[in-house]
Scaffold this motif. Sequence first.
Motif, mmCIF file in Angstrom:
data_model
loop_
_atom_site.group_PDB
_atom_site.id
_atom_site.type_symbol
_atom_site.label_atom_id
_atom_site.label_comp_id
_atom_site.label_asym_id
_atom_site.label_seq_id
_atom_site.Cartn_x
_atom_site.Cartn_y
_atom_site.Cartn_z
ATOM 1 N N LEU A 29 -3.217 17.170 -14.443
ATOM 2 C CA LEU A 29 -3.144 16.551 -13.114
ATOM 3 C C LEU A 29 -4.194 15.459 -12.949
ATOM 4 C CD1 LEU A 29 -2.423 19.460 -10.610
ATOM 5 C CD2 LEU A 29 -0.896 17.630 -11.359
ATOM 6 N N VAL A 30 -5.399 15.691 -13.446
ATOM 7 C CA VAL A 30 -6.444 14.672 -13.320
ATOM 8 C C VAL A 30 -6.091 13.438 -14.142
ATOM 9 C CG1 VAL A 30 -8.852 14.179 -13.852
ATOM 10 C CG2 VAL A 30 -8.249 16.313 -12.733
ATOM 11 N N PHE A 31 -5.551 13.647 -15.337
ATOM 12 C CA PHE A 31 -5.130 12.507 -16.158
ATOM 13 C C PHE A 31 -4.025 11.707 -15.471
ATOM 14 C CE2 PHE A 31 -2.300 10.701 -19.402
ATOM 15 C CZ PHE A 31 -3.202 9.902 -20.098
ATOM 16 N N ALA A 32 -3.050 12.400 -14.867
ATOM 17 C CA ALA A 32 -1.985 11.711 -14.134
ATOM 18 C C ALA A 32 -2.533 10.992 -12.904
ATOM 19 C CB ALA A 32 -0.912 12.718 -13.726
ATOM 20 N N LEU A 33 -3.529 11.588 -12.251
ATOM 21 C CA LEU A 33 -4.135 10.944 -11.096
ATOM 22 C C LEU A 33 -4.841 9.653 -11.493
ATOM 23 C CD1 LEU A 33 -4.981 11.004 -8.098
ATOM 24 C CD2 LEU A 33 -6.978 12.340 -8.786
ATOM 25 N N TYR A 34 -5.605 9.688 -12.572
ATOM 26 C CA TYR A 34 -6.289 8.480 -13.032
ATOM 27 C C TYR A 34 -5.284 7.400 -13.415
ATOM 28 C CZ TYR A 34 -10.604 11.242 -13.359
ATOM 29 O OH TYR A 34 -11.703 12.023 -13.073
ATOM 30 N N ALA A 43 3.398 5.746 -3.035
ATOM 31 C CA ALA A 43 4.609 6.372 -3.573
ATOM 32 C C ALA A 43 4.546 6.463 -5.100
ATOM 33 C CB ALA A 43 5.841 5.575 -3.135
ATOM 34 N N VAL A 44 4.037 5.414 -5.750
ATOM 35 C CA VAL A 44 3.902 5.446 -7.214
ATOM 36 C C VAL A 44 2.932 6.547 -7.639
ATOM 37 C CG1 VAL A 44 2.977 4.135 -9.160
ATOM 38 C CG2 VAL A 44 4.560 3.053 -7.570
ATOM 39 N N LEU A 45 1.839 6.705 -6.900
ATOM 40 C CA LEU A 45 0.871 7.747 -7.234
ATOM 41 C C LEU A 45 1.471 9.142 -7.085
ATOM 42 C CD1 LEU A 45 -2.045 8.412 -8.004
ATOM 43 C CD2 LEU A 45 -2.641 8.303 -5.571
ATOM 44 N N VAL A 46 2.238 9.347 -6.004
ATOM 45 C CA VAL A 46 2.863 10.656 -5.786
ATOM 46 C C VAL A 46 3.910 10.943 -6.862
ATOM 47 C CG1 VAL A 46 4.301 11.983 -4.194
ATOM 48 C CG2 VAL A 46 2.364 10.673 -3.322
ATOM 49 N N ILE A 47 4.690 9.927 -7.223
ATOM 50 C CA ILE A 47 5.714 10.118 -8.255
ATOM 51 C C ILE A 47 5.073 10.434 -9.603
ATOM 52 C CG2 ILE A 47 7.508 8.910 -9.559
ATOM 53 C CD1 ILE A 47 8.235 7.455 -6.975
ATOM 54 N N ARG A 48 3.954 9.766 -9.907
ATOM 55 C CA ARG A 48 3.268 10.048 -11.175
ATOM 56 C C ARG A 48 2.770 11.489 -11.212
ATOM 57 N NH1 ARG A 48 2.083 11.217 -15.348
ATOM 58 N NH2 ARG A 48 0.819 10.170 -16.942
ATOM 59 N N VAL A 51 0.839 -1.205 0.000
ATOM 60 C CA VAL A 51 0.000 0.000 0.000
ATOM 61 C C VAL A 51 0.873 1.253 0.000
ATOM 62 C CG1 VAL A 51 -1.704 1.293 1.327
ATOM 63 C CG2 VAL A 51 -1.949 -1.171 1.088
ATOM 64 N N LYS A 52 1.934 1.251 0.808
ATOM 65 C CA LYS A 52 2.847 2.397 0.819
ATOM 66 C C LYS A 52 3.548 2.549 -0.529
ATOM 67 C CE LYS A 52 3.693 1.996 5.784
ATOM 68 N NZ LYS A 52 4.698 1.692 6.836
ATOM 69 N N GLY A 84 -2.061 7.072 -12.479
ATOM 70 C CA GLY A 84 -1.332 6.567 -11.320
ATOM 71 C C GLY A 84 -2.186 5.726 -10.402
ATOM 72 N N LEU A 85 -3.475 6.061 -10.272
ATOM 73 C CA LEU A 85 -4.355 5.280 -9.417
ATOM 74 C C LEU A 85 -4.592 3.883 -9.987
ATOM 75 C CD1 LEU A 85 -6.051 5.349 -6.852
ATOM 76 C CD2 LEU A 85 -7.959 6.246 -8.202
ATOM 77 N N LYS A 86 -4.616 3.768 -11.314
ATOM 78 C CA LYS A 86 -4.776 2.447 -11.923
ATOM 79 C C LYS A 86 -3.578 1.561 -11.616
ATOM 80 C CE LYS A 86 -4.512 2.189 -16.405
ATOM 81 N NZ LYS A 86 -4.879 2.267 -17.844
ATOM 82 N N LEU A 87 -2.362 2.116 -11.740
ATOM 83 C CA LEU A 87 -1.167 1.343 -11.419
ATOM 84 C C LEU A 87 -1.090 1.039 -9.927
ATOM 85 C CD1 LEU A 87 1.458 0.066 -12.317
ATOM 86 C CD2 LEU A 87 2.562 2.311 -12.139
ATOM 87 N N ALA A 88 -1.511 1.972 -9.086
ATOM 88 C CA ALA A 88 -1.504 1.728 -7.640
ATOM 89 C C ALA A 88 -2.481 0.619 -7.267
ATOM 90 C CB ALA A 88 -1.855 3.016 -6.899
ATOM 91 N N THR A 89 -3.638 0.573 -7.912
ATOM 92 C CA THR A 89 -4.597 -0.496 -7.643
ATOM 93 C C THR A 89 -4.035 -1.849 -8.042
ATOM 94 O OG1 THR A 89 -6.379 1.076 -8.075
ATOM 95 C CG2 THR A 89 -6.968 -1.245 -8.045
ATOM 96 N N LEU A 90 -3.329 -1.902 -9.154
ATOM 97 C CA LEU A 90 -2.718 -3.159 -9.579
ATOM 98 C C LEU A 90 -1.673 -3.632 -8.574
ATOM 99 C CD1 LEU A 90 -2.511 -5.291 -11.800
ATOM 100 C CD2 LEU A 90 -0.854 -3.838 -12.952
#
Length: 391
Positions: free
Chosen positions: A149-154, A101-106, A96-97, A156-162
């Motif tokens: 920013l919204v595109f990067a959030l979407y 971190a991946v989401l913040v870096i994205r 989870v951490k 990064g969130l997909k990769l974080a969920t994986l």
Amino acid sequence: MASRPSRPAGTRAAGEVPVPKRGGTPPAPAGGPTPRPGPRAQLHPGAWWLWALSLGTAATRTTNPLLLTLLIATSAYVVATCRPNTPWARSYSAFVKLALAVLVIRLFFAVALGSPIPGTHVIVTLPEVPLPDWAQGIRLGGTVTAEALVFALYDGLKLATLLICVGAANALANPTRLLKSLPGALYEMGVAVVVALTFAPNLIADVQRLRAARRLRGRPDRGVRGLLHVGLPVLEGALERSVALAAAMDARGYGRTAQVPAPVRRTTTALTLGGLLGVCAGTYGLLTAQGATYGLPVLLAGLAAALAGLWLGGRRTPRTRYRPDRWDARAWLVTGSGVAVAALLTLAASRDPEALHPGVVPLVAPTFPLWPAAAVLLGLLPAFVIPKEPS
């Protein structure tokens, strides 16, 4: 001396411990815990991996943050309900951490390096650093828009969920029991994979144990100084564990193969390589419009040839399994719940792509599709089918 008063037969004085009869079972103490029932059959570890990978496949079919958050909540609830009290089960928080971190870096890359997504809602304008001609297409700083920013959030969130879904599989499945279920031809590769998968959970457990010991001794466990004092014992423990594992593997005959005829070896090699090539060609055919007719038959033929090659290759590494894990009805239910989530979200992505992929240009608020959300909730079935093991 005064004589001891007699008492009726079948009664005992206060505080007297009853003596069991010969051949009987001792009675349970008054007010004590009830005896624990016998060990129950555990779920096949492959079912947990198929369930988690199916949820990860479902996460790749959408960029809707509401559905992705629901997938994360589903995996977290199942992990909190079903994970055992083992060292590898504590690795879920580390994943989870890592996902955060991946989401913040994205998001940081979207701000610092820019984004190809055009936008009109400017948030901030950073000073732009001029770059040479050979670095065209890359910029440092500049205008940061809400659409980027919204595109990067979407994304990064997909990769974080994986990553969180993979962490759920690591927390729920026993890697040693998963190794027992592999065919003989994949045993050596499976050992390497299991050692790699158990490295991170054991490392996390060692760090937590050493930090707790330093806190009890009143020594710092944070910052650079604490990291240096904790890192060396952790590396020493990892080295000792590696040497012990190598000695145990050598004592158990790891790497030794049986003698098989040369025609069998050539047939095994031909089937395995041909099957893998067939799988690659079939997958390519399914992904292209021109190969839709031959893609599925070639893929199935390649899988059959590869499985036959693995079955023949298992004759070179004869192994015995002590109490092999059975694929029972619970394993089918757990696997089926994950596959159903992946299949239904794939269907929803083709039927209603706007709901599963909200647009960012123009910037719109994501909607909450009802029946895809209900499909995600099917992933909660393991929490009700598999009770939590006693700690």
